[in-house]
Design an enzyme around this catalytic site. Structure first.
Site, short mmCIF file in Angstrom:
data_model
loop_
_atom_site.label_atom_id
_atom_site.label_comp_id
_atom_site.label_asym_id
_atom_site.label_seq_id
_atom_site.Cartn_x
_atom_site.Cartn_y
_atom_site.Cartn_z
N ASP A 18 22.72 14.70 -18.64
CA ASP A 18 21.75 14.14 -19.70
C ASP A 18 22.58 13.45 -20.84
OD1 ASP A 18 19.48 13.98 -21.66
OD2 ASP A 18 20.58 15.33 -22.80
N ALA A 19 22.06 12.40 -21.55
CA ALA A 19 23.04 11.69 -22.36
C ALA A 19 23.04 12.34 -23.71
CB ALA A 19 22.68 10.29 -22.33
N SER A 47 18.79 9.89 -18.22
CA SER A 47 18.33 10.14 -19.50
C SER A 47 16.89 9.55 -19.75
CB SER A 47 19.28 9.29 -20.33
OG SER A 47 19.16 9.26 -21.65
N ASN A 48 16.33 9.86 -20.68
CA ASN A 48 15.24 9.33 -21.23
C ASN A 48 15.62 7.98 -21.82
OD1 ASN A 48 13.18 11.23 -20.89
ND2 ASN A 48 13.84 12.33 -22.65
#
Length: 225
Positions: free
Chosen positions: A9-10, A121-122
């Site tokens: 995840d970022a 990531s989102n």
């Protein structure tokens, strides 16, 4: 089964999401922000995530940049900060969030061992490119996968499918790493080997699956492999 791919995840995992508010609060003339920046940063992050879940549930997708702006607007109002220039400065800084101190060496170690590395990531593609370039992480990542490819936010399975499409193989060969407990739980339920980076020392989310590992930061992540 050996791990072949490490996916991160970022925001909050590789990048310090509190840095925009913290760094701006340190500048001269930012007394109002300095008095409330931890509260602002917490509100901003909480609403940013909440809006992704609500939009996914309502099938009203927009990109993460819009969600980021909406979350900041709520946070600014909650903290009684009304300066339009302050809003623009905070948003500009969000495109240049610093990576946590241990991230470059950790990624370099993984690459030196022959592992594939990626972000899932989102974040929108433009946001991810900005963050990767500003932190100098491009040589250490094989891919940056964005939910915009499937039009729904985490933790929908279609998001985790992006990893399988980019790096075919058994799900258990993927080590998925997130600072969001709910994200690590969902990825574990999907079938990835997962690590929760519990930087805040928070309780584990009560969900349908649990991450296999928990770390306080990313420094010792290569030791798991």
């Amino acid at each position: 089964m050996a791990i072949t791919t490490c996916v991160f995840d970022a925001y909050g995992t590789l990048y310090d999401v509190n840095a925009a508010a913290r760094l701006l609060a340190q500048e001269p003339g930012q007394d109002a922000l300095a008095a409330v920046w931890p509260e602002l940063a917490a509100h901003w992050r909480a609403k940013q995530l909440e809006y992704t879940w609500l939009r996914a549930t309502a099938n009203r997708h927009t990109d993460f940049w819009q969600v980021t702006q909406d979350g900041l607007d709520w946070a600014l109002e909650a903290c009684a900060l009304t300066d339009p220039e302050l809003r623009e400065r905070l948003l500009a800084l969000y495109w240049e969030l610093p990576a946590f101190a241990e991230v470059p060496d950790m990624l370099g170690t993984l690459k030196a061992r022959g592992l594939q590395t990626a972000i899932l990531s989102n974040g929108s593609p433009d946001m991810l490119r900005g963050a990767i370039d500003s932190a100098g992480l491009a040589p250490l990542l094989d891919a940056a996968l964005s939910v915009e490819e499937v039009g729904v936010f985490k933790p929908h399975d279609r998001v985790y499918d992006l990893v399988q499409q980019r790096f075919p193989g058994d799900r258990a060969e993927v080590l998925f790493v997130s600072s969001n407990g709910w994200d690590a739980c969902a990825a574990a339920g999907y079938g990835f080997t997962t690590v929760w980076v519990n930087r805040a020392g928070a309780p584990l989310d009560r969900l349908y699956a649990q991450p296999q590992h928990s770390l306080p930061d990313l420094t010792t992540l290569p030791d798991l492999l």
